[in-house]
Design a protein around this motif. Structure first.
Motif, short mmCIF file in Angstrom:
data_model
loop_
_atom_site.label_atom_id
_atom_site.label_comp_id
_atom_site.label_asym_id
_atom_site.label_seq_id
_atom_site.Cartn_x
_atom_site.Cartn_y
_atom_site.Cartn_z
N GLN A 253 -66.62 12.03 50.62
CA GLN A 253 -65.60 12.65 51.47
C GLN A 253 -64.41 11.71 51.66
O GLN A 253 -63.26 12.16 51.71
CB GLN A 253 -66.21 12.99 52.84
CG GLN A 253 -67.25 14.10 52.80
CD GLN A 253 -66.61 15.46 52.65
OE1 GLN A 253 -66.10 15.80 51.59
NE2 GLN A 253 -66.63 16.24 53.68
N ILE A 254 -64.69 10.42 51.77
CA ILE A 254 -63.60 9.45 51.99
C ILE A 254 -62.70 9.36 50.76
O ILE A 254 -61.48 9.32 50.86
CB ILE A 254 -64.19 8.07 52.34
CG1 ILE A 254 -64.86 8.13 53.73
CG2 ILE A 254 -63.11 7.00 52.32
CD1 ILE A 254 -65.62 6.88 54.09
N PHE A 255 -63.31 9.32 49.57
CA PHE A 255 -62.54 9.12 48.34
C PHE A 255 -62.09 10.42 47.69
O PHE A 255 -61.35 10.39 46.71
CB PHE A 255 -63.35 8.30 47.34
CG PHE A 255 -63.56 6.88 47.75
CD1 PHE A 255 -62.52 5.97 47.67
CD2 PHE A 255 -64.78 6.46 48.24
CE1 PHE A 255 -62.71 4.65 48.06
CE2 PHE A 255 -64.98 5.14 48.63
CZ PHE A 255 -63.94 4.23 48.54
N GLN A 256 -62.54 11.56 48.21
CA GLN A 256 -62.20 12.82 47.57
C GLN A 256 -60.70 13.10 47.51
O GLN A 256 -60.20 13.58 46.48
CB GLN A 256 -62.91 13.98 48.27
CG GLN A 256 -62.75 15.31 47.53
CD GLN A 256 -63.12 16.49 48.39
OE1 GLN A 256 -63.04 16.43 49.61
NE2 GLN A 256 -63.52 17.58 47.76
N PRO A 257 -59.91 12.82 48.57
CA PRO A 257 -58.46 13.06 48.45
C PRO A 257 -57.84 12.29 47.29
O PRO A 257 -56.98 12.82 46.58
CB PRO A 257 -57.91 12.59 49.81
CG PRO A 257 -59.06 12.74 50.74
CD PRO A 257 -60.28 12.41 49.94
N TRP A 258 -58.27 11.04 47.07
CA TRP A 258 -57.75 10.27 45.94
C TRP A 258 -58.16 10.89 44.61
O TRP A 258 -57.36 10.99 43.68
CB TRP A 258 -58.28 8.84 46.04
CG TRP A 258 -57.86 7.96 44.90
CD1 TRP A 258 -56.66 7.33 44.73
CD2 TRP A 258 -58.65 7.63 43.75
NE1 TRP A 258 -56.66 6.62 43.55
CE2 TRP A 258 -57.86 6.77 42.93
CE3 TRP A 258 -59.94 7.95 43.35
CZ2 TRP A 258 -58.33 6.26 41.73
CZ3 TRP A 258 -60.42 7.43 42.15
CH2 TRP A 258 -59.61 6.60 41.35
N ILE A 259 -59.43 11.34 44.53
CA ILE A 259 -59.91 12.00 43.31
C ILE A 259 -59.12 13.28 43.06
O ILE A 259 -58.72 13.58 41.93
CB ILE A 259 -61.42 12.30 43.43
CG1 ILE A 259 -62.20 10.99 43.56
CG2 ILE A 259 -61.90 13.09 42.21
CD1 ILE A 259 -63.68 11.21 43.87
N GLN A 260 -58.88 14.05 44.11
CA GLN A 260 -58.12 15.29 43.96
C GLN A 260 -56.72 15.04 43.45
O GLN A 260 -56.22 15.74 42.56
CB GLN A 260 -58.05 16.02 45.31
CG GLN A 260 -59.34 16.72 45.70
CD GLN A 260 -59.18 17.47 47.00
OE1 GLN A 260 -58.41 17.06 47.87
NE2 GLN A 260 -59.89 18.56 47.15
N ARG A 261 -56.07 14.02 44.00
CA ARG A 261 -54.70 13.73 43.56
C ARG A 261 -54.67 13.31 42.10
O ARG A 261 -53.77 13.70 41.35
CB ARG A 261 -54.09 12.64 44.46
CG ARG A 261 -53.67 13.14 45.84
CD ARG A 261 -52.84 12.10 46.57
NE ARG A 261 -53.64 10.95 46.95
CZ ARG A 261 -54.28 10.85 48.11
NH1 ARG A 261 -54.20 11.82 49.00
NH2 ARG A 261 -54.99 9.78 48.40
N ARG A 262 -55.67 12.51 41.67
CA ARG A 262 -55.71 12.10 40.27
C ARG A 262 -55.95 13.31 39.36
O ARG A 262 -55.32 13.45 38.31
CB ARG A 262 -56.82 11.06 40.07
CG ARG A 262 -56.56 9.73 40.74
CD ARG A 262 -55.40 9.00 40.07
NE ARG A 262 -55.65 8.73 38.66
CZ ARG A 262 -56.26 7.63 38.21
NH1 ARG A 262 -56.64 6.69 39.07
NH2 ARG A 262 -56.45 7.46 36.92
#
Length: 569
Positions: A249-258
């Motif tokens: 959940q913490i890293f998902q926004p970064w994964i989504q942007r990539r």
């Protein structure tokens, strides 16, 4: 990231709840103080009345909370205490969303908010077996299991189906069209579509049932030994998955942007190839699949406006701006840098004709792939363009949106913290009285506590989330549908991990007997069926709602059948 919806609605609900909260508190105080009024035939209050009438025998929570031994009285208390838990959930939700607006996703959105969302359920589960003797805890712990199963089943059946109905749009070419709802209640031509991240959330939800399988291993093997050890092992597995889920959940926004950046670049490439196809005077590939140097050389000369033999940054930018990809939100400078990086083999910041031909040839090879089209048709370019557009849409464009700054953030942080403290305090204070009221109602009505908590308690702890999700889904857009169903799957995942961890820790610490095979089977069945169904597609016609609604009474009937006819309990 677990998503939070209906912000305005929840804040208004939280504020309007103050008056009702004050009225209920006053009512309870009056009932507690006025032991001689006629209502004591229903609600038993000071202990001197308990001594004078055996028919009013009940144990008051905390020594002063109202209690009763009658069906109607306990039903009234369930409604009152249930409303307090509803207010707790509303305050926690409103405070969480304020923090999310101010601090954004990451640790706040990925760690604290999912835990706070599951806090009322976790608190009810905890107090269901924490107080009293071991025998009392064993009899009351079914309240916690009923809440755990009831919340999961209600979210994935009644609420899921209702959101799909209110959010339905016309389905064209396998995708629901935003804001178009003219097909009525057609079972095949109306429905909702979600993005690919919602599919991932459904997959994670299906995986989160692993601890339920682990704790059932002794029962599956028909062994009476090792049950306590299985509870401990399942607890460790549940906590491990909980930590992994919070990290995701913490890293998902970064994964989504990539992922979205890659999808945008791929769609940009397809748009440029489509532009070249329309501008070229021949096929871009030869019969043997190699770049057609003569055609590509002419395209290069068309783009080289100053005729210096190189494509500069400004010339490539004119190309990117000129193709006009359906008004997508592109950062043109970033797009030009990525295109230059694809072409510029010598790393001199300029693109000569050989680099241009080699780069376009690489793009054409990626576009053609294994589609098997003839070289002279160039249909693969149009298909590649459509595919890249679908991939971008499935990923969802909501990541592009920029959150506007909030004036006076210190005040909003203070307000959010106060709402969180108030919600937590209400949940902690009224969880045990609600569990006692459910237990007493079960004793008076002869209805098993599991079925009461399965039906009633989720209405108290999940109603705020349910109403806001339904209202948000009614906006009839892919983005809002994706956020709605992602939140439902995230809430179920937290039930299966956080709330189950609390339940397993309670069973292990107090030495209780794990005897919930039928309840676990229901959770496994519903989560796996809905998880596989929701992770295998992104468009859900209205006929899928019938499956969801059917699973709710089926779950209740299955537990009753297994416990009272086959003796699983």
């Amino acid at each position: 990231m677990q998503l939070h919806l209906g912000r305005g609605l929840r804040r208004r609900s939280a504020m309007s709840g103050h008056r009702i909260l004050l009225w209920l508190l006053t009512s309870c105080l009056l009932l507690t103080l006025c032991g001689s009024v006629s209502l004591t035939s229903v609600v038993v209050l000071p202990r001197r009345h308990l001594e004078s009438s055996s028919s009013r025998n009940c144990d008051q929570t905390y020594g002063f909370m109202p209690c009763t031994s009658t069906v109607i009285g306990n039903l009234f208390l369930i409604l009152v205490y249930g409303y307090f838990m509803y207010l707790a959930a509303t305050y926690l939700s409103a405070g969480s969303e304020l923090l999310l607006e101010i601090l954004g996703p990451g640790i706040v959105g990925g760690l604290f908010l999912p835990i706070l969302g599951a806090f009322p359920d976790a608190m009810l589960i905890l107090v269901s077996g924490l107080s009293g003797s071991r025998e009392t805890a064993q009899s009351q712990v079914s309240v916690g299991m009923g809440l755990l199963a009831g919340s999961t089943v209600m979210l994935l059946t009644v609420i899921w189906g209702t959101c799909a109905i209110v959010g339905k749009c016309n389905i064209q070419n396998g995708v629901a069209v935003d804001s178009q709802d003219t097909n009525g209640f057609s079972l095949t031509d109306s429905g909702v579509s979600t993005d690919v991240w919602t599919r991932y959330a459904a997959m994670i939800m299906a995986v989160s049932v692993i601890p339920f399988l682990v704790v059932q291993i002794p029962q599956i093997m028909r062994s009476n030994s090792g049950r306590h050890l299985a509870v401990l092992f399942a607890l460790l597995v549940s906590l491990t998955l909980l930590v992994a889920y919070c990290a995701y959940q913490i890293f998902q926004p970064w994964i989504q942007r990539r992922r979205l950046a890659y999808a945008k670049h791929k769609h940009l490439i397809s748009g440029i190839l489509k532009h070249f196809k329309m501008r070229s005077l021949g096929t871009l590939l030869t019969a043997d699949g190699k770049p057609n140097r003569q055609v590509l050389k002419k395209l290069f000369e068309t783009l080289d406006e100053d005729e210096d033999g190189y494509l500069s940054h400004s010339e490539l930018r004119a190309l990117v701006v000129g193709i006009e990809l359906e008004k997508m939100n592109f950062d043109y400078d970033d797009a030009v840098e990525k295109v230059t990086k694809d072409f510029d083999i010598t790393l001199d910041g300029r693109v000569d004709s050989d680099e241009f031909i080699a780069g376009v040839g690489k793009w054409l090879g990626e576009a053609r792939g294994r589609r098997g089209h003839q070289m002279d048709s160039m249909e693969y370019i149009d298909e590649f363009h459509r595919q890249s557009r679908r991939e971008h849409d499935r990923l969802g464009a909501q990541i592009d949106e920029v959150t506007e700054g909030i004036e006076n953030p210190r005040w909003y942080i203070t307000k959010a913290v106060l709402l969180l403290i108030l919600g937590s305090a209400i949940a902690a204070a009224f969880a045990e009285p609600l569990v006692d009221a459910v237990h007493n109602f079960s004793m008076a009505s002869k209805i098993p506590t599991y079925f009461i908590s399965f039906i009633a308690l989720p209405l108290a702890t999940n109603s705020s989330e349910a109403v806001s999700a339904i209202i948000f889904a009614s906006r009839k857009k892919l983005r809002t549908a994706s956020l709605t169903f992602s939140e439902l799957y995230g809430a179920v995942t937290m039930n299966n991990l956080l709330c189950l961890s609390v339940f397993l820790a309670l069973v292990y610490a107090r030495g209780l007997i794990w005897n919930f095979s039928s309840e676990v089977l229901v959770i496994l069945f519903v989560c796996i069926v809905m998880g596989v169904f929701a992770s295998s597609r992104t468009t859900f016609p209205l006929w899928s709602c019938s499956l969801c609604f059917f699973l709710y009474p089926f779950s209740l009937g299955l537990v009753y059948l297994l416990d009272y006819h086959f003796g699983w309990s």
